[in-house]
Design a protein around this motif. Structure first.
Motif, PDB file in Angstrom:
ATOM      1  N   UNK A 131       0.838  -1.195   0.000  1.00 18.61           N
ATOM      2  CA  UNK A 131       0.000   0.000   0.000  1.00 18.61           C
ATOM      3  C   UNK A 131       0.873   1.245   0.000  1.00 18.61           C
ATOM      4  N   UNK A 132       0.351   2.321  -0.566  1.00 22.40           N
ATOM      5  CA  UNK A 132       1.061   3.594  -0.576  1.00 22.40           C
ATOM      6  C   UNK A 132       0.050   4.717  -0.694  1.00 22.40           C
ATOM      7  N   UNK A 133       0.479   5.920  -0.368  1.00 18.56           N
ATOM      8  CA  UNK A 133      -0.340   7.113  -0.572  1.00 18.56           C
ATOM      9  C   UNK A 133       0.440   8.072  -1.454  1.00 18.56           C
ATOM     10  N   UNK A 134      -0.141   8.427  -2.589  1.00 18.27           N
ATOM     11  CA  UNK A 134       0.500   9.350  -3.525  1.00 18.27           C
ATOM     12  C   UNK A 134      -0.056  10.744  -3.291  1.00 18.27           C
ATOM     13  N   UNK A 135       0.809  11.708  -3.026  1.00 15.53           N
ATOM     14  CA  UNK A 135       0.367  13.088  -2.820  1.00 15.53           C
ATOM     15  C   UNK A 135       1.299  14.036  -3.560  1.00 15.53           C
ATOM     16  N   UNK A 136       0.787  15.214  -3.870  1.00 17.94           N
ATOM     17  CA  UNK A 136       1.614  16.265  -4.457  1.00 17.94           C
ATOM     18  C   UNK A 136       0.999  17.611  -4.132  1.00 17.94           C
ATOM     19  N   UNK A 137       1.832  18.641  -4.104  1.00 20.40           N
ATOM     20  CA  UNK A 137       1.350  20.001  -3.912  1.00 20.40           C
ATOM     21  C   UNK A 137       0.879  20.549  -5.247  1.00 20.40           C
ATOM     22  N   UNK A 138      -0.344  21.013  -5.282  1.00 19.89           N
ATOM     23  CA  UNK A 138      -0.921  21.565  -6.502  1.00 19.89           C
ATOM     24  C   UNK A 138      -0.695  23.067  -6.497  1.00 19.89           C
ATOM     25  N   UNK A 139       0.078  23.594  -7.462  1.00 23.35           N
ATOM     26  CA  UNK A 139       0.401  25.021  -7.425  1.00 23.35           C
ATOM     27  C   UNK A 139      -0.804  25.889  -7.734  1.00 23.35           C
ATOM     28  N   UNK A 140      -0.801  27.081  -7.178  1.00 21.58           N
ATOM     29  CA  UNK A 140      -1.852  28.050  -7.472  1.00 21.58           C
ATOM     30  C   UNK A 140      -1.895  28.327  -8.965  1.00 21.58           C
ATOM     31  N   UNK A 141      -3.069  28.132  -9.554  1.00 20.95           N
ATOM     32  CA  UNK A 141      -3.235  28.421 -10.969  1.00 20.95           C
ATOM     33  C   UNK A 141      -2.601  27.414 -11.895  1.00 20.95           C
ATOM     34  N   UNK A 142      -2.219  26.234 -11.396  1.00 21.15           N
ATOM     35  CA  UNK A 142      -1.517  25.281 -12.247  1.00 21.15           C
ATOM     36  C   UNK A 142      -2.109  23.890 -12.196  1.00 21.15           C
ATOM     37  N   UNK A 143      -1.448  22.978 -12.904  1.00 18.19           N
ATOM     38  CA  UNK A 143      -1.852  21.581 -12.955  1.00 18.19           C
ATOM     39  C   UNK A 143      -0.738  20.729 -12.363  1.00 18.19           C
TER      40      UNK A 143
END
Length: 637
Positions: free
Chosen positions: A308-320
């Motif tokens: 098992x794993x958890x995938x996360x990322x920071x989503x930039x303001x105004x971006x993809x």
């Protein structure tokens, strides 16, 4: 009859060659140009030409540069306070028709921006035939040389469109064409509330450049790649997947409640399953977020999970951005409970996670590679111990290319070539490079020094570059002595050059304790990933990015020999880098578990019809050959 057998065999062979993963929606985004044709567009554009003439030329350049499958529409507004017309519906691009309609536009009257925006929101196409709609970008590209003059509130309309259900994916980008400060203030607010960007154009040449760039950005939106599939709320009745790429929608994240989707796959003795998930999201300006997905492999008919794993990322303001995650499991590798040791029917679970619970589903791309057991592991080269020195890369003459906003359908780069693309802060682009056993990818990214205009546009913000290499099953495999910021250099007054490389792809790299070596243990499409962002709200500036790729090593060196009784094919074959072997009775796919589950045809899989046809062809070819031999014997007698 012999000729007939050869002809049918040719057809069968074409069916048996695996098709590459197809985009669930082959054209990523829809763009509607909303053009001001009010009376003020008769005025000079700063070069002695009328603004409407400059707009005609700019739109002509946009459609000339757009790909043939681009979906671009045109709506004009101006005249009375309810005068707005859809001149070109969004659909297959007809360049001649667009230019003809634009040439007929005549400036007159008032500027009903609010009314035109509301009408424009209804011009986008719904996905034909239903299915996964995904995170498709819908961009209204508003071009205006002034403010609203009909008493409407275009800022409120833009905010409403951004909030509304399906229109949550509609972004409003704005180009102010020779506007004064009052109009600029209103147009900037329209872009901000509409989740887009504002940019000025002071003359016809700038308008053409800004319009083309904004259109390219709208068409670059996320396009999920794979065969549509619908997972189930639990393991019962989960669709059975063969190796390939798939697209599905996750239910909305409800905070504490995280409903998931389940899928089944068969794992033969000693085989290794690589499961990757990618989830894309976009964020309006001023609203950065953290997105993610949970990914697990569940054992056959037993509680708990194998991996098992958890995938996360920071989503930039105004971006993809993408959240990417990967798990792998080998049948017989051992587990604390013993539930994950045996071959059989395993399950994949994916759930939706974000720090901002949403009311809309999230599109995911799911990839499955099932690598058969290798029979000659002890004879294969040992794992790499370090990256070692990388020879310098010399850029050549760059060729313009458009990177993809999607992980699975980026343009395929050729060895030894140099390419150039243009990014704006908040954008990321993917480029694919095929690597086989024994091959190593090295690359170089060059960026120019920031100009005075760039620094002014940044307004004190720091512009950063993120770049890396991602393996076929998602993890970052960029090698070398990297600090946390080594792949996030700041851009400034001097040109920047960044280089990176993988170790050669080798089977036993998976034995390494170093992540960037261990994950370079399977051939396939490796992605070069480039992203621009700032430490504040993303301003508008265009940054040319030059990319040079160099594939080194001997293709096929150190390739394992697979024991593949179920006919899965090698990882290269499953990913479309090599044709699947012609099926034989002993290689016909059969489930390890006895419970039958209907499976969708995956990308690169062998459909039952092809297997049956191949068997018939084999019999027909044998009969034809026998008949030919008999005829020759008779002639010889």
């Amino acid at each position: 009859m012999f000729r007939l057998a050869l002809a049918v065999l040719g057809v069968a062979a074409s069916i048996l060659v695996p098709a590459p993963a197809a985009a669930a929606d082959e054209t990523p985004g829809q763009v509607l140009i909303l053009l001001d044709t009010s009376g003020s567009m008769k005025e000079d554009d700063g070069t002695g030409t009328s603004r409407i003439a400059a707009a005609r030329r700019a739109i002509g350049k946009v459609v000339d540069a757009a790909p043939d499958d681009a979906r671009i529409g045109l709506r004009s507004y101006g005249g009375g306070c309810r005068d707005t017309d859809l001149r070109i519906p969004i659909g297959p691009l007809d360049r001649a028709a667009v230019k003809e309609r634009v040439a007929a536009l005549r400036p007159r009257g008032d500027t009903p921006i609010a009314y035109a925006l509301r009408k424009a929101a209804g011009d986008f196409q719904d996905k034909a035939g239903g299915g996964v709609e995904g995170e498709e970008e819908r961009t209204i590209l508003l071009v205006s040389d002034g403010e609203e003059t009909c008493g409407g509130d275009p800022v409120a309309v833009a905010e409403e469109l951004r909030r509304r259900g399906v229109e949550v994916r509609t972004r409003i980008d704005v180009i102010g064409f020779r506007v004064d400060e009052r109009a600029r203030a209103q147009l900037k607010q329209i872009a901000k509330k509409g989740g887009g960007r504002y940019v000025d154009a002071q003359n016809g040449a700038e308008l053409a450049g800004r319009l083309r760039r904004a259109t390219e950005r709208g068409l670059r939106g996320f396009s999920p790649v794979g065969t549509p599939v619908t997972g189930t709320p639990d393991t019962q009745g989960a669709p059975l997947l063969r190796p390939g790429a798939y697209v599905d929608e996750l239910p909305p994240d409800r905070g504490a409640e995280r409903p998931g989707r389940h899928y089944a796959f068969d794992l033969p003795p000693g085989a290794t399953a690589y499961v990757g998930v990618r989830k894309a999201r976009s964020a309006p300006l001023g609203r950065p977020a953290v997105i993610g997905a949970g990914l697990s492999i569940l054992p056959p008919n037993a509680p708990g999970h194998c991996q098992t794993t958890e995938a996360t990322t920071n989503l930039p303001s105004g971006g993809n951005a993408f959240a990417v995650g990967q798990v792998q499991h080998t049948a017989g590798s051992g587990s604390p409970t013993g539930n994950c040791d045996a071959p059989g029917r395993y399950y994949i679970r994916v759930d939706n996670r974000t720090d901002d619970p949403q009311a809309t589903p999230a599109t995911i791309e799911l990839t499955l590679i099932v690598e058969p057991r290798a029979s000659n592991v002890s004879a294969l080269p040992p794992p790499a111990t370090e990256l070692g020195p990388v020879d310098p890369i010399t850029p050549g003459t760059p060729v313009r290319i458009a990177g993809s906003a999607s992980y699975g359908d980026g343009p395929v780069l050729e060895d030894g070539r140099t390419y150039t693309d243009t990014l704006i802060p908040g954008e990321e682009a993917y480029f694919r490079v095929p690597l086989r056993w024994g091959e190593q990818l090295a690359y170089r990214v060059d960026l120019p020094a920031l100009s005075d205009a760039d620094r002014k546009a940044l307004g004190g913000a720091t512009l950063k570059l993120s770049t890396s290499i991602l393996s076929p099953e998602n993890p970052r495999v960029l090698g070398g002595n990297l600090t946390d910021d080594a792949w996030r250099p700041d851009l400034g007054d001097r040109p920047q050059t960044f280089t990176g490389a993988t170790v050669p792809v080798a089977y036993r790299n998976r034995e390494s304790g170093q992540d960037h070596i261990r994950e370079a243990g399977i051939p396939g499409y490796y992605n070069v990933w480039v992203r621009l962002y700032t430490d504040r709200d993303s301003p508008y500036l265009e940054v040319p990015v030059t990319l040079t790729v160099d594939v080194r090593g001997e293709a096929g060196a150190g390739a394992p020999v697979y024991d593949d009784p179920t006919g899965l094919g090698t990882p290269e074959q499953q990913q479309g880098l090599a044709p699947l072997p012609a099926p034989t009775p002993s290689a016909t796919p059969s489930p390890v578990s006895a419970s039958p589950v209907a499976a969708p045809r995956p990308s690169g899989g062998v459909p039952p019809l092809a297997i049956a046809l191949a068997s018939a062809v084999a019999a027909l070819l044998a009969a034809g050959t026998a008949l030919l031999v008999v005829r020759r014997r008779r002639r010889a007698g």
